[in-house]
Design an enzyme around this catalytic site. Structure first.
Site, short mmCIF file in Angstrom:
data_model
loop_
_atom_site.label_atom_id
_atom_site.label_comp_id
_atom_site.label_asym_id
_atom_site.label_seq_id
_atom_site.Cartn_x
_atom_site.Cartn_y
_atom_site.Cartn_z
N ASP A 1 -7.55 -2.68 -1.40
CA ASP A 1 -7.23 -1.34 -1.23
C ASP A 1 -6.99 -0.63 -2.68
OD1 ASP A 1 -4.76 -2.91 -1.18
OD2 ASP A 1 -3.83 -1.28 -0.24
N HIS A 2 -7.10 -1.39 -3.93
CA HIS A 2 -6.46 -1.08 -5.08
C HIS A 2 -7.86 -1.26 -5.85
CE1 HIS A 2 -2.27 -1.00 -4.59
NE2 HIS A 2 -2.73 -1.67 -3.54
ZN LIG Z 1 -1.59 -5.36 -2.51
ZN LIG Z 2 -1.93 -1.87 -1.68
#
Ligand SMILES: [Zn+2]
Ligand SMILES: [Zn+2]
Length: 306
Positions: A65-66
């Protein structure tokens, strides 16, 4: 003074109103994109900040998610954006994953459209240039090589106009020379050194950014007296067990950190769909009043406190 814009503020998965994690810190003409969750390039478009000078990317850790947005960003840069040099700063584990994504999936052996430099993050100073310093410190989350970042203006010595008046230094370029650290000779032959008209050094603005994080006791020092602290608040105290299990913070823990570290203002991000913003705000605000639960496209100016 730093400018901060949040491009995505959601934890783990996007929501209708929040994109995945990404933000931009600007200092004068320099820009740093911190994390690049899926969909970041569209958030950049929607924010209106443009792609120019977004060639320095800092990654807090290697969770998808990054980092997934790096793939789309690279293919867009390859097609029509004039960026000839891309720097991606990441810890060891994140670096491996990003290399798989960019060189394995996106490029598949093709020549990169621009020079891509993978820069390893280690604790300490990453760079010092144009009046600011960027350094990294370790953060405990899940897996190795998670980092927080400290952006700080280098200390400077303020010009003392009253002192200059006393010494009979005329307004204009002569004063500029003194500010730049050069001695000057006045029309009557006297030599004035910068020492005589510059005050003691003053620290510059300090902005600390922490991504996903499972503990605060080992980062109090790194966050000490930050004028602005950006940090995750994925959970509320009612779900402390889950927070602990997944290596995340509760809003309360983030607020306690801000209080202990005596920060100026706390910006909470990586917000879960499980809660209403009001609940996150109230839990943090009860401990630390200078707090904002940020939303996508929120912009802030971080200034040094007097
Ligand atoms: Zn994380
Ligand atoms: Zn995260």
């Amino acid at each position: 003074m730093f400018e901060l814009i949040f491009l995505g503020t959601s934890a783990s998965a996007p929501s209708v109103h929040r994109g995945l994690t990404s933000q931009v810190v600007s200092y004068r003409h320099q820009r740093f994109l911190i994390d690049c969750g899926e969909g970041t390039q569209r958030q950049i478009l929607r924010s209106g900040i443009g792609f120019r000078r977004l060639n320095r990317i800092l990654i807090t850790h290697g969770h998808l998610d990054h980092i997934l947005g790096l793939a789309g960003l690279l293919s867009t840069f390859a097609r029509w954006e004039a960026i000839d040099d891309l720097e991606i700063w990441a810890g060891e584990w994140a670096t491996e994953r990003i290399k798989d994504l960019l060189f394995g999936v996106v490029l598949r052996g093709a020549r990169p459209p621009m020079k891509i430099q993978m820069k390893p993050i280690e604790t300490g100073i990453l760079l010092e240039e144009n009046g600011m310093r960027l350094s990294a410190f370790p953060v405990s989350h899940r897996g190795p090589g998670c980092f927080g970042f400290v952006f700080e203006e280098l200390p400077h010595r303020p010009f003392l106009p009253d002192r200059a008046d006393e010494l009979g230094i005329p307004a204009g370029p002569v004063r500029g020379d003194l500010v730049r650290g050069q001695s000057v000779t006045l029309s009557d032959g006297r030599v004035v050194t910068p020492e005589e008209v510059l005050g003691p050094p003053r620290r510059g603005t300090r902005l600390v950014h922490v991504g996903d994080c499972g503990r605060v006791d080992n980062i109090v020092e790194a966050c000490h007296e930050a004028d602005g602290l950006v940090i995750e608040a994925t959970y509320l105290e009612s779900e402390t067990d889950l927070a602990r299990k997944f290596g995340h913070l509760t809003a309360r823990q983030a607020a306690e950190l801000a209080q202990q570290a005596k920060v100026g203002h706390l910006y909470l991000t990586h917000i879960s769909r499980r809660y209403r913003v009001k609940e996150v705000f109230e839990e943090a605000n009860a401990i630390f009043p200078h707090v904002t639960v940020v939303r996508d496209f929120d912009q802030f100016t971080i200034r040094r406190r007097e």
